[in-house]
Design an enzyme around this catalytic site. Structure first.
Site, PDB file in Angstrom:
ATOM      1  N   CYS A   1      53.595  28.428 -38.197  1.00 24.23           N
ATOM      2  CA  CYS A   1      54.851  29.060 -37.788  1.00 24.23           C
ATOM      3  C   CYS A   1      54.846  30.511 -38.221  1.00 24.23           C
ATOM      4  O   CYS A   1      53.886  30.989 -38.837  1.00 24.23           O
ATOM      5  CB  CYS A   1      56.062  28.315 -38.372  1.00 24.23           C
ATOM      6  SG  CYS A   1      56.081  28.300 -40.175  1.00 24.23           S
TER       7      CYS A   1
ATOM      8  N   ASP B   1      55.408  62.896 -11.732  1.00 15.80           N
ATOM      9  CA  ASP B   1      54.574  64.031 -11.368  1.00 15.80           C
ATOM     10  C   ASP B   1      54.472  64.015  -9.840  1.00 15.80           C
ATOM     11  O   ASP B   1      54.723  62.986  -9.203  1.00 15.80           O
ATOM     12  CB  ASP B   1      53.197  63.882 -12.015  1.00 15.80           C
ATOM     13  CG  ASP B   1      52.240  64.968 -11.572  1.00 15.80           C
ATOM     14  OD1 ASP B   1      52.632  66.137 -11.578  1.00 15.80           O
ATOM     15  OD2 ASP B   1      51.099  64.621 -11.195  1.00 15.80           O
TER      16      ASP B   1
ATOM     17  N   ASP C   1      49.284  61.141 -13.410  1.00 14.99           N
ATOM     18  CA  ASP C   1      47.884  60.779 -13.184  1.00 14.99           C
ATOM     19  C   ASP C   1      46.882  61.764 -13.776  1.00 14.99           C
ATOM     20  O   ASP C   1      45.712  61.451 -13.896  1.00 14.99           O
ATOM     21  CB  ASP C   1      47.610  60.668 -11.677  1.00 14.99           C
ATOM     22  CG  ASP C   1      47.605  62.033 -10.987  1.00 14.99           C
ATOM     23  OD1 ASP C   1      48.474  62.856 -11.324  1.00 14.99           O
ATOM     24  OD2 ASP C   1      46.730  62.265 -10.135  1.00 14.99           O
TER      25      ASP C   1
ATOM     26  N   ASP D   1      49.328  65.608 -17.458  1.00 14.96           N
ATOM     27  CA  ASP D   1      50.449  64.674 -17.606  1.00 14.96           C
ATOM     28  C   ASP D   1      50.386  63.883 -18.912  1.00 14.96           C
ATOM     29  O   ASP D   1      51.369  63.254 -19.298  1.00 14.96           O
ATOM     30  CB  ASP D   1      50.477  63.671 -16.442  1.00 14.96           C
ATOM     31  CG  ASP D   1      50.733  64.343 -15.106  1.00 14.96           C
ATOM     32  OD1 ASP D   1      51.529  65.294 -15.076  1.00 14.96           O
ATOM     33  OD2 ASP D   1      50.123  63.923 -14.103  1.00 14.96           O
TER      34      ASP D   1
END
Length: 910
Positions: free
Chosen positions: A64, A578, A784, A788
């Site tokens: 657990c 973008d 991309d 960025d």
């Protein structure tokens, strides 16, 4: 001066010593450590650089969240360990540590000391490392391992060799440009030994554990079923009742003795694992599920033993034992554990399926000096080297990443990218391991093998995501710390309350069940409270759902890097996009050219391409492609002058000296920076181009404009629809781009975005995201490019387009392999569904415990006579854990939304 402990294994003392050393001088430090019984070795400052290594360990025996929290806290207390994360659902630990201070072997020893089994999965960077397993039928000595280590280290391209005699494994780090697995296995064979590559199964092998629980359950049934019959069935059959009630000694009957004999093996042999788990947990000051089980079953068993002994020594003692209670409890718990492991195994199927995408065999082509095929042979995919040439026939999977060197075909990449349509492949195109060749024969040269392939990287991302804890799980971890002590206290209070009520005659005698007195009734209620409580369900509610969701996302071409990203995705208030390569195709093309000077078109493009050849920007590639096609049409020559003083200005363009002239190629801002004058006619022409969503590239020679190149990057078909759906969910969309204002506004108008920020460099993108976050918004970023990546890191949820740069993919929280904006919606939808499922899991786990504990304590007994026997309570506890795992498994049936009507039903949390 730095010190290193070299002869003692008691690393736990290191932390205390370290604190005392901070205020002492070097000489005093050394004396103090030597007086403490440790050896001191001085490490040179240049060697003791800051270093962090990550190792993954498989841990067995955790039941657990209390167990996983215990292991996590012990690891984090070890001096040299910077961070430790233990995942209960996949039974693994990820430890960040300084290898100069502590080794992974020490970590394993510390975990073993806590009572859990630990074994190494990986240590350090697994790229260009192979794991070899020596033949198990032979016997090996330490001398053999040293011989193998020395032999391999002498081989060209081998960087490091680690051996383990106990597990008979060898880990080799090598340079893939110099050698590979085939060569290394050959070296071992020539040394007189046999070894094979170990294959990653993607998930812990639970077959032995399942087999153990299954066998123990069947054995427990062999004792428990007759025991149940002797207690509940046979006493109602007159002939058998007489036999069972036959007295042996005083009041001790045959039935009591039989039940005692049948229950003892179940309690101490088949229930041994629970005793071990409870003992080790308590030894470290922790409590877990095993503690509750041991307390409950021992209370029932030893009370029954007491009754049996009193009956044997007294001629008048009349009490009823309940040996069947402890045996039935253990049997049901063993069954529950078996079903839980079975269900857990299914949560890891996504990784196993990803690994199975890679074919077991490949056709290797042996080439002569002229590149002609001399022979071909079937080899294991794991034995492929970098720069090998392989043959892929129609209907076969591609064995490793590579480049097509001969042939053309269509390849089904849906299993990796989620893209349904087959992709055409020809000479020079890249292919991905695990994808399916559908039509023609291909010859491909391998570029990335083993752990370097895109498929291996996807598997690592999914594994890392399953290790990372979602923030919501912290609440369950906090509750689990106090859960078991609270339940033990509740059971004690229940027992005392019912016992006091019975002795004070607070309830009528009619309430007592047949053959049971006040003490036994109170004890039954107390035991039921102990065994019905289930911390396991709380601990499994989040990790099992995250495991299934990340695996399902990977199969849909969406790689989610962790529980936090999965949790935040459905909370996003604002999505920043973008433009180039994200909202547009990212494949700009030259559409038209306007010349202002005396140069002709071929000469103009030859000059421009000479400068742009040094740039990697998509616009530069578009100009170079247009120049190449123009030269083919006109048979013109390229500019042969040497390019000097090349400089790339981020977000503006490039400039250089060519044949003594300064040539600048870029946007309006670059020209302004270089003090190039822009005429009124020129500015009107620029404005017209920007209104048409065209990017204008200005070309100046010696500060005079000679031409404008018009470049268009088509907007993705799904962009407008994806933006409109986000807006319908209440998610604001913003475009932040480095492109000019005119083009940015034109694209924004086409896709339906109102807020636009153009001519933004990477810093401006980050500042905009931070401004939005200051206003209390949870911000997502979709991009991309390299420019960025800072914004992707700054955003609460960074999503990288799969066709983007490696830097952007590394910086993002979610990778969209298909480069399709519909997957932005799918990621949010999957996040929403996952956390709805987690809420249901928690509602069930918490609701179960909140309802079950009072019920087991007998709250309804005075009103409707409802009482849960302890064995029924134990069965309910086992079912609760299994039900939570099965609830999470429902996410396996998730399907990506494919119509606007289905998507409109999704509402993002505000």
């Amino acid at each position: 001066m730095s010190v290193q402990f070299t002869t003692r294994s008691e690393r736990a003392l290191a932390s205390d010593i370290h604190l005392k050393l901070e205020t002492m001088k070097e000489q005093a430090m050394q004396t103090a450590i030597e007086d403490a019984g440790f050896d001191v070795v001085e490490i040179k400052n240049e060697e003791m650089h800051v270093n962090t290594t990550v190792c993954r360990l498989r841990i067995k025996g955790m039941t657990c969240t209390a167990c996983s929290s215990c292991v996590e806290s012990i690891l984090e207390k070890i001096y040299g360990v910077k961070k430790a994360v233990v995942a209960l659902a996949i039974e693994e630990a990820e430890v960040h540590y300084n290898p100069w201070i502590v080794s992974y072997k020490t970590l394993i020893n510390c975990i073993s000391d806590t009572g859990f089994e630990a074994e190494l999965i990986s240590a350090g960077n697994e790229s260009n490392r192979i794991h070899l397993k020596l033949d198990g039928s032979a016997s090996y000595s330490q001398k053999d391992m040293e011989l193998l280590q020395n032999t391999l280290m002498e081989f060209l391209g081998v960087k490091n060799v680690e051996t383990n005699l106990q597990s008979r494994t060898i880990v080799v780090a090598y340079d893939p440009d110099e050698t590979g697995p085939r060569c290394l296995l050959e070296v071992i064979r020539k040394a007189g030994y046999t070894a094979a590559l170990q294959r990653d199964l993607g998930a812990p092998d639970r077959s032995e554990e399942m087999k153990g629980y299954k066998l123990q359950f069947f054995w427990s049934c062999a004792f428990t079923i007759p025991l149940f019959a002797c207690s509940m069935i046979f006493p109602y059959i007159p002939a058998l009742k007489v036999i069972l009630n036959t007295r042996i000694v005083n009041m001790l009957t045959v039935g009591t003795l039989i039940r005692w004999v049948l229950s003892s093996p179940v309690q101490f042999v088949l229930g041994r694992r629970f005793y071990i788990g409870a003992y080790k947990a308590l030894g470290h000051g922790a409590t877990n599920m095993d503690v509750l089980i041991v307390l409950g079953t021992n209370a029932a068993y030893f009370y029954s033993v007491y009754v049996a002994i009193r009956a044997a020594t007294s001629a008048h003692f009349k009490e009823t034992e309940f040996f069947e209670t402890s045996a039935m409890l253990i049997s049901f718990i063993l069954l529950g554990k078996y079903l839980e492991i079975l269900a857990k195994g299914k949560t890891s199927e996504a990784i196993a399926k990803l690994i199975e995408l890679q074919p077991e065999c490949a056709t290797l082509l042996e080439l002569d000096g002229n590149g002609e095929i001399r022979a071909e042979m079937e080899i294991s995919t794991q034995l492929i080297h970098r720069k090998d040439v392989v043959k892929i026939v129609p209907g076969k999977k591609i064995p490793t990443d590579g480049i097509v060197v001969w042939g053309h075909s269509y390849v089904n990449e849906s299993m990796i990218t989620g893209e349904a349509c087959p992709v055409p492949k020809k000479t020079g195109d890249k292919i991905i391991a695990g994808t399916l060749n559908e039509s023609g024969v291909l010859h491909a040269q391998t570029t990335r093998v083993g752990s370097e392939t895109a498929l291996s990287q996807i598997v690592r991302l999914v594994k890392a995501a399953q290790m990372a804890k979602a923030p919501v799980q912290k609440y369950a971890d906090k509750v689990s710390q106090y859960f078991v002590p609270f339940v033990v206290l509740a059971a004690l209070v229940t027992w005392l309350a019912w016992l006091s009520a019975g002795f004070c005659h607070s309830y009528p005698k009619a309430w007592l069940p047949a053959s049971m007195d006040e003490f036994e009734l109170a004890l039954q209620f107390g035991i039921a409270v102990l065994v019905i409580a289930c911390p396991c369900a709380l601990g499994l509610a989040t990790p099992t759902a995250v495991m299934v969701a990340t695996g399902k996302g990977a199969s849909q071409g969406i790689l989610i890097k962790g529980g936090q990203a999965l949790e935040n995705a459905h909370k996003v208030h604002c999505m920043v996009f973008d433009k180039t390569g994200t909202l547009t195709e990212g494949k700009p093309a030259v559409t038209r050219t306007k010349l202002f000077g005396s140069l002709d078109l071929p000469t103009f493009y030859s000059l421009v391409s000479s400068v742009e050849a040094n740039s990697t920007h998509p616009i530069a590639r578009a100009i170079l492609q247009h120049t190449a096609s123009l030269q083919e049409e006109t048979s013109s020559q390229t500019w042969n002058s040497k390019v000097e003083g090349f400089e790339s200005v981020t977000g503006q363009g490039v400039h250089a000296i060519l044949a003594g002239k300064r040539v600048a190629v870029g946007n309006r801002r670059l020209m302004q920076e270089l003090n190039v004058t822009l005429s009124e006619e020129l500015q009107q022409h620029l404005q017209h181009m920007e209104d048409l969503a065209e990017t204008a590239v200005l070309v100046s020679i010696d500060d005079e404009i000679f031409g404008i190149i018009s470049i268009t990057d088509p907007v993705k078909e799904e962009a407008a629809w994806a933006i409109s759906m986000l807006q319908s969910w209440g998610v604001q969309s913003i475009i932040v781009t480095g492109d000019n204002w005119g083009t940015a506004r034109a694209v924004a108008k086409r896709v339906g975005v109102e807020i636009v920020i153009a001519e933004a460099d990477p810093t401006a993108k980050v500042e905009k995201i931070k401004d939005l976050q200051k206003n209390g918004m949870i911000v997502g970023m979709v991009g991309d490019g390299i420019n960025d990546s800072p914004a992707l890191v700054a955003a609460d949820v960074g999503m990288a387009i799969g066709a983007g740069t490696d830097v952007a993919i590394e910086a993002a929280d979610i990778v969209l392999m298909r480069s399709n904006l519909e997957d932005v919606l799918t990621a949010i939808d999957l996040s929403k569904k996952t956390f709805s499922r987690i809420k249901i899991n928690y509602l069930w786990a918490m609701g179960y415990n909140l309802l079950a504990l009072p019920l087991a304590a007998g709250v309804l007994f005075p009103f409707i006579g409802l009482r849960l026997p302890p064995w029924v309570a134990g069965a309910a506890m086992a079912v609760s854990s299994v039900s939570v795992v099965c609830s999470s498994l429902l996410l396996r049936s998730y399907k990506r939304p494919n119509s606007p009507n289905s998507l409109k039903q999704i509402k993002v949390a505000s």
